[in-house]
Design a protein around this motif. Structure first.
Motif: not given
Length: 220
Positions: A150-167
């Motif tokens: 489930e967390c992997a799907r979140m990371a895929d949906a929200l790129l963790q590159d600083g451009s959007g919400p941070i998980l």
């Protein structure tokens, strides 16, 4: 681009939290009503917690709003900001929470979407423009969900590159949980002091330090 790891201490117990903030490895402090209760703190203690956490090195401090309605959540969020002006306000992921976050953003209040249990909820957080989204890893496991997937799907949906919400992964029970989540793209974690201790500790390291000290003593 891979971002560096960001750590928060999930505690309102001053001695334990200050210890980790003082290392420089921990960016900030998170709390919620349960954390405050565990520390024996009350609402009146919020200003002091914010002050000592920042004095110890916290760059960000998070407090959670509460209430029986969206109006109460909003009013209490603004109360928190009055006594802790730079605080990030945590708001649970509900329809009412979404409306509260929107109102807070109009006043420039940064927010953290909390109590997230599914990837679909992370999409709401992104649409709202929150700063952080907190998936509850271990609580998902307890409910029989595949928390890592489930967390992997979140990371895929929200790129963790600083451009959007941070998980900002929460509800972590061990260093192994943290490492597993880095493997699926998460870069930010809030953990209890004992989990932070688990991250840094290793018997082989302790043994090596003992040997170094013994050898150094022979050189003096």
């Amino acid at each position: 681009m891979t971002l560096p790891i960001t750590l928060f201490v999930d505690s309102a117990e001053r001695t334990a939290a200050e210890r980790w903030l003082a290392t420089g490895a921990v960016w900030g402090l998170t709390s919620n009503p349960t954390i405050l209760r565990k520390a024996g703190a009350r609402l009146a203690d919020v200003p002091a917690i914010d002050q000592w956490a920042r004095a110890a090195g916290a760059q960000e401090v998070c407090f959670q709003t509460w209430g029986d309605s969206a109006e109460e959540w909003y009013a209490n969020a603004m109360r928190l900001r009055e006594v802790a002006p730079e605080a990030i306000v945590k708001v649970p992921c509900t329809e009412a929470g979404a409306s509260v976050i929107t109102r807070l953003h109009r006043h420039g209040v940064p927010t953290l979407l909390t109590a997230v249990y599914a990837a679909k909820q992370a999409l709401i957080g992104s649409a709202l423009g929150v700063k952080y989204i907190a998936p509850y890893y271990h609580r998902m496991l307890v409910q029989g969900r595949d928390a890592l997937a489930e967390c992997a799907r979140m990371a895929d949906a929200l790129l963790q590159d600083g451009s959007g919400p941070i998980l900002l992964a929460a509800s972590l029970k061990s260093a192994r949980d943290v490492v597993a989540l880095t493997g699926v793209g998460l870069r930010a974690f809030t953990a209890a002091p004992e989990v932070l201790e688990d991250l840094v500790a290793d018997q082989l390291t302790a043994g090596a330090v003992d040997v170094f000290e013994q050898h150094m003593a022979e050189l003096l």
